[in-house]
Write a protein that holds these residues in place. Structure first.
Motif, PDB file in Angstrom:
ATOM      1  N   HIS A 219       0.807  -1.220   0.000  1.00 17.50           N
ATOM      2  CA  HIS A 219       0.000   0.000   0.000  1.00 17.50           C
ATOM      3  C   HIS A 219       0.842   1.272   0.000  1.00 17.50           C
ATOM      4  O   HIS A 219       0.289   2.376   0.065  1.00 17.50           O
ATOM      5  N   THR A 220       2.156   1.128  -0.068  1.00 14.93           N
ATOM      6  CA  THR A 220       3.040   2.291  -0.161  1.00 14.93           C
ATOM      7  C   THR A 220       2.779   3.035  -1.470  1.00 14.93           C
ATOM      8  O   THR A 220       2.562   2.418  -2.506  1.00 14.93           O
ATOM      9  N   THR A 221       2.808   4.358  -1.415  1.00 18.61           N
ATOM     10  CA  THR A 221       2.845   5.118  -2.666  1.00 18.61           C
ATOM     11  C   THR A 221       4.299   5.144  -3.110  1.00 18.61           C
ATOM     12  O   THR A 221       5.135   5.829  -2.515  1.00 18.61           O
ATOM     13  N   ALA A 222       4.586   4.368  -4.130  1.00 18.96           N
ATOM     14  CA  ALA A 222       5.960   4.166  -4.585  1.00 18.96           C
ATOM     15  C   ALA A 222       5.988   4.273  -6.106  1.00 18.96           C
ATOM     16  O   ALA A 222       4.992   4.626  -6.743  1.00 18.96           O
ATOM     17  N   SER A 223       7.126   3.960  -6.701  1.00 17.37           N
ATOM     18  CA  SER A 223       7.233   4.031  -8.161  1.00 17.37           C
ATOM     19  C   SER A 223       6.657   2.773  -8.796  1.00 17.37           C
ATOM     20  O   SER A 223       6.635   1.693  -8.186  1.00 17.37           O
ATOM     21  N   ALA A 224       6.209   2.920 -10.033  1.00 16.49           N
ATOM     22  CA  ALA A 224       5.775   1.750 -10.792  1.00 16.49           C
ATOM     23  C   ALA A 224       6.954   0.823 -11.027  1.00 16.49           C
ATOM     24  O   ALA A 224       6.799  -0.407 -11.096  1.00 16.49           O
ATOM     25  N   GLN A 225       8.149   1.403 -11.125  1.00 16.50           N
ATOM     26  CA  GLN A 225       9.349   0.610 -11.369  1.00 16.50           C
ATOM     27  C   GLN A 225       9.623  -0.367 -10.233  1.00 16.50           C
ATOM     28  O   GLN A 225       9.914  -1.544 -10.458  1.00 16.50           O
ATOM     29  N   VAL A 226       9.535   0.111  -8.975  1.00 14.48           N
ATOM     30  CA  VAL A 226       9.810  -0.792  -7.856  1.00 14.48           C
ATOM     31  C   VAL A 226       8.713  -1.841  -7.736  1.00 14.48           C
ATOM     32  O   VAL A 226       8.975  -2.982  -7.342  1.00 14.48           O
ATOM     33  N   ALA A 227       7.494  -1.487  -8.098  1.00 15.10           N
ATOM     34  CA  ALA A 227       6.414  -2.474  -8.089  1.00 15.10           C
ATOM     35  C   ALA A 227       6.723  -3.613  -9.051  1.00 15.10           C
ATOM     36  O   ALA A 227       6.584  -4.800  -8.712  1.00 15.10           O
ATOM     37  N   ARG A 228       7.167  -3.262 -10.251  1.00 17.56           N
ATOM     38  CA  ARG A 228       7.488  -4.293 -11.241  1.00 17.56           C
ATOM     39  C   ARG A 228       8.695  -5.122 -10.808  1.00 17.56           C
ATOM     40  O   ARG A 228       8.743  -6.331 -11.018  1.00 17.56           O
ATOM     41  N   GLU A 229       9.649  -4.462 -10.188  1.00 21.12           N
ATOM     42  CA  GLU A 229      10.849  -5.143  -9.697  1.00 21.12           C
ATOM     43  C   GLU A 229      10.483  -6.199  -8.649  1.00 21.12           C
ATOM     44  O   GLU A 229      10.949  -7.347  -8.716  1.00 21.12           O
ATOM     45  N   LEU A 230       9.644  -5.816  -7.698  1.00 18.78           N
ATOM     46  CA  LEU A 230       9.285  -6.732  -6.618  1.00 18.78           C
ATOM     47  C   LEU A 230       8.300  -7.800  -7.096  1.00 18.78           C
ATOM     48  O   LEU A 230       8.317  -8.927  -6.599  1.00 18.78           O
ATOM     49  N   TYR A 231       7.474  -7.452  -8.061  1.00 19.56           N
ATOM     50  CA  TYR A 231       6.590  -8.463  -8.672  1.00 19.56           C
ATOM     51  C   TYR A 231       7.437  -9.566  -9.307  1.00 19.56           C
ATOM     52  O   TYR A 231       7.171 -10.767  -9.110  1.00 19.56           O
ATOM     53  N   ALA A 232       8.453  -9.176 -10.057  1.00 17.01           N
ATOM     54  CA  ALA A 232       9.310 -10.165 -10.717  1.00 17.01           C
ATOM     55  C   ALA A 232      10.057 -11.012  -9.699  1.00 17.01           C
ATOM     56  O   ALA A 232      10.189 -12.236  -9.865  1.00 17.01           O
ATOM     57  N   GLU A 233      10.548 -10.389  -8.631  1.00 18.29           N
ATOM     58  CA  GLU A 233      11.253 -11.135  -7.592  1.00 18.29           C
ATOM     59  C   GLU A 233      10.313 -12.100  -6.884  1.00 18.29           C
ATOM     60  O   GLU A 233      10.693 -13.236  -6.574  1.00 18.29           O
ATOM     61  N   ALA A 234       9.082 -11.662  -6.643  1.00 11.18           N
ATOM     62  CA  ALA A 234       8.098 -12.543  -6.011  1.00 11.18           C
ATOM     63  C   ALA A 234       7.826 -13.760  -6.891  1.00 11.18           C
ATOM     64  O   ALA A 234       7.751 -14.900  -6.399  1.00 11.18           O
ATOM     65  N   GLN A 235       7.690 -13.536  -8.185  1.00  7.72           N
ATOM     66  CA  GLN A 235       7.437 -14.645  -9.110  1.00  7.72           C
ATOM     67  C   GLN A 235       8.558 -15.682  -9.047  1.00  7.72           C
ATOM     68  O   GLN A 235       8.304 -16.891  -9.059  1.00  7.72           O
ATOM     69  N   LYS A 236       9.805 -15.222  -8.960  1.00 10.69           N
ATOM     70  CA  LYS A 236      10.944 -16.140  -8.874  1.00 10.69           C
ATOM     71  C   LYS A 236      10.867 -17.030  -7.640  1.00 10.69           C
ATOM     72  O   LYS A 236      11.343 -18.164  -7.644  1.00 10.69           O
ATOM     73  N   ARG A 237      10.268 -16.491  -6.590  1.00 10.16           N
ATOM     74  CA  ARG A 237      10.229 -17.199  -5.307  1.00 10.16           C
ATOM     75  C   ARG A 237       8.929 -17.974  -5.084  1.00 10.16           C
ATOM     76  O   ARG A 237       8.703 -18.519  -4.010  1.00 10.16           O
ATOM     77  N   GLY A 238       8.053 -17.982  -6.075  1.00  8.23           N
ATOM     78  CA  GLY A 238       6.772 -18.668  -5.923  1.00  8.23           C
ATOM     79  C   GLY A 238       5.783 -17.887  -5.075  1.00  8.23           C
ATOM     80  O   GLY A 238       4.859 -18.459  -4.489  1.00  8.23           O
ATOM     81  N   LEU A 239       5.972 -16.558  -5.018  1.00 10.01           N
ATOM     82  CA  LEU A 239       5.093 -15.678  -4.249  1.00 10.01           C
ATOM     83  C   LEU A 239       4.276 -14.805  -5.195  1.00 10.01           C
ATOM     84  O   LEU A 239       4.488 -14.828  -6.410  1.00 10.01           O
ATOM     85  N   HIS A 240       3.362 -14.028  -4.631  1.00 17.14           N
ATOM     86  CA  HIS A 240       2.542 -13.109  -5.423  1.00 17.14           C
ATOM     87  C   HIS A 240       2.715 -11.691  -4.892  1.00 17.14           C
ATOM     88  O   HIS A 240       2.923 -11.491  -3.693  1.00 17.14           O
ATOM     89  N   PHE A 241       2.588 -10.699  -5.796  1.00 17.57           N
ATOM     90  CA  PHE A 241       2.757  -9.298  -5.404  1.00 17.57           C
ATOM     91  C   PHE A 241       1.674  -8.451  -6.057  1.00 17.57           C
ATOM     92  O   PHE A 241       1.424  -8.554  -7.259  1.00 17.57           O
ATOM     93  N   ILE A 242       1.034  -7.608  -5.244  1.00 13.81           N
ATOM     94  CA  ILE A 242       0.038  -6.650  -5.726  1.00 13.81           C
ATOM     95  C   ILE A 242       0.485  -5.254  -5.306  1.00 13.81           C
ATOM     96  O   ILE A 242       0.774  -5.016  -4.128  1.00 13.81           O
ATOM     97  N   ASP A 243       0.560  -4.319  -6.261  1.00 14.86           N
ATOM     98  CA  ASP A 243       0.793  -2.925  -5.864  1.00 14.86           C
ATOM     99  C   ASP A 243      -0.570  -2.283  -5.660  1.00 14.86           C
ATOM    100  O   ASP A 243      -1.440  -2.347  -6.530  1.00 14.86           O
ATOM    101  N   ALA A 244      -0.759  -1.668  -4.488  1.00 13.62           N
ATOM    102  CA  ALA A 244      -2.095  -1.230  -4.091  1.00 13.62           C
ATOM    103  C   ALA A 244      -2.055   0.073  -3.296  1.00 13.62           C
ATOM    104  O   ALA A 244      -2.458   0.124  -2.130  1.00 13.62           O
TER     105      ALA A 244
END
Length: 302
Positions: free
Chosen positions: A110-135
């Motif tokens: 729920h942080t107001t952050a950059s779209a770039q960091v959202a995509r970065e953490l989404y990709a890292e989550a995918q590598k680890r078998g996790l899910h990420f939502i920017d909200a």
């Protein structure tokens, strides 16, 4: 009812083990609403005393010393911190949330952050078998306290659908906007609108005061017509009397507008008014108004 949040009715939802990272002016009440809705919440905050106070206020909740410890066994992890660097600090590394989350768990930021960091953490989550939502959220401290936030989400639709019933505890609108990063980009649109509205309202009220009008009556009248807005309804009268010791701080708005302007450089959008208002907020900071509400733009015109 607790001291920090306004009790409300909650939609029935199975009690779920969740974690909440970041107990600032937004995260503290958001985590509280999750606890009051019947969920098992473990909270982490960089300042441990704040987490201790939260756990005392919400006896069904618990505190943890690190993000990794907080997320242990949690099906969903909610987060609301300050900026991109703060977000990376609680997510990555040996003591970060991703190191402790179980496969299939969902991280909702729920942080107001950059779209770039959202995509970065989404990709890292995918590598680890996790899910990420920017909200990211809109509605300010009052919206968090009242459990009436507007939340704009990016990520996978199926994951969003799992989170939505849980997020009802602190939101009035929880909306899927598209692929990862779409939530942050939508929040940028929101902040562009707010910046322009507050500047226009500042000029209008300053003009009314110079014209020796009864500004309170003016706001009542124009608030029933085409000039009506949330900013007019909720900030107009306090702006007229110079009251700014509440709400969304100028420092936070400048951080958000910085993200907007960086994204505009990337995508080629032209934002002349937004760039100008950002500099006006710099003037307010120079006046000592870093922690004033964003409606303090009017102080430049007095």
């Amino acid at each position: 009812m607790t001291a920090s949040i306004t009790s409300r009715s909650y939609q029935p939802s199975p009690s779920t083990k969740v974690a909440f990272l970041g107990l600032g002016v937004m995260g503290y009440p958001m985590a509280g609403h999750l606890a009051m809705a019947g969920h098992q919440v473990t909270a982490y905050n960089r300042t441990a005393a704040k987490a201790h106070a939260w756990a005392e206020e919400f006896p069904s909740g618990h505190q943890a010393a690190t993000p990794r410890e907080a997320v242990k066994g949690a099906r969903m992890v909610f987060c609301c911190v300050g900026n991109d660097d703060d977000l990376r600090a609680v997510v990555l590394g040996d003591d970060g949330a991703f190191a402790g989350m179980e496969p299939g768990a969902i991280f909702v930021d729920h942080t107001t952050a950059s779209a770039q960091v959202a995509r970065e953490l989404y990709a890292e989550a995918q590598k680890r078998g996790l899910h990420f939502i920017d909200a990211p959220v809109s509605g300010g401290q009052a919206g968090a306290v009242n459990g009436q936030l507007t939340v704009m989400c990016g990520g996978d639709q199926a994951v969003f659908d799992q989170v939505a019933p849980m997020a009802d505890a602190f939101s009035r609108a929880f909306t899927y906007m598209g692929e990862c990063g779409s939530g942050q980009l939508t929040k940028m649109v929101n902040q562009i609108c707010v910046a322009g509205l507050v500047q226009a309202l500042s000029e209008a009220i300053a003009f009314g005061l110079r014209a020796d009008l009864d500004v309170e009556k003016v706001l009542d009248v124009i608030g029933k017509g085409a000039a009506q807005s949330w900013q007019l309804d909720n900030r107009g009268k306090t702006m007229a009397v110079g009251k700014f010791d509440f709400g969304f701080a100028v420092d936070w708005m400048r951080k958000d507008l910085g993200l907007v302007l960086q994204e505009a450089q990337r995508n080629g959008a032209r934002l002349p008014v937004t760039a100008l208002v950002d500099q006006f907020y710099a003037d307010v900071q120079a006046m000592g108004g870093s922690r004033w509400d964003t409606s303090s733009l009017i102080q430049r015109l007095r």
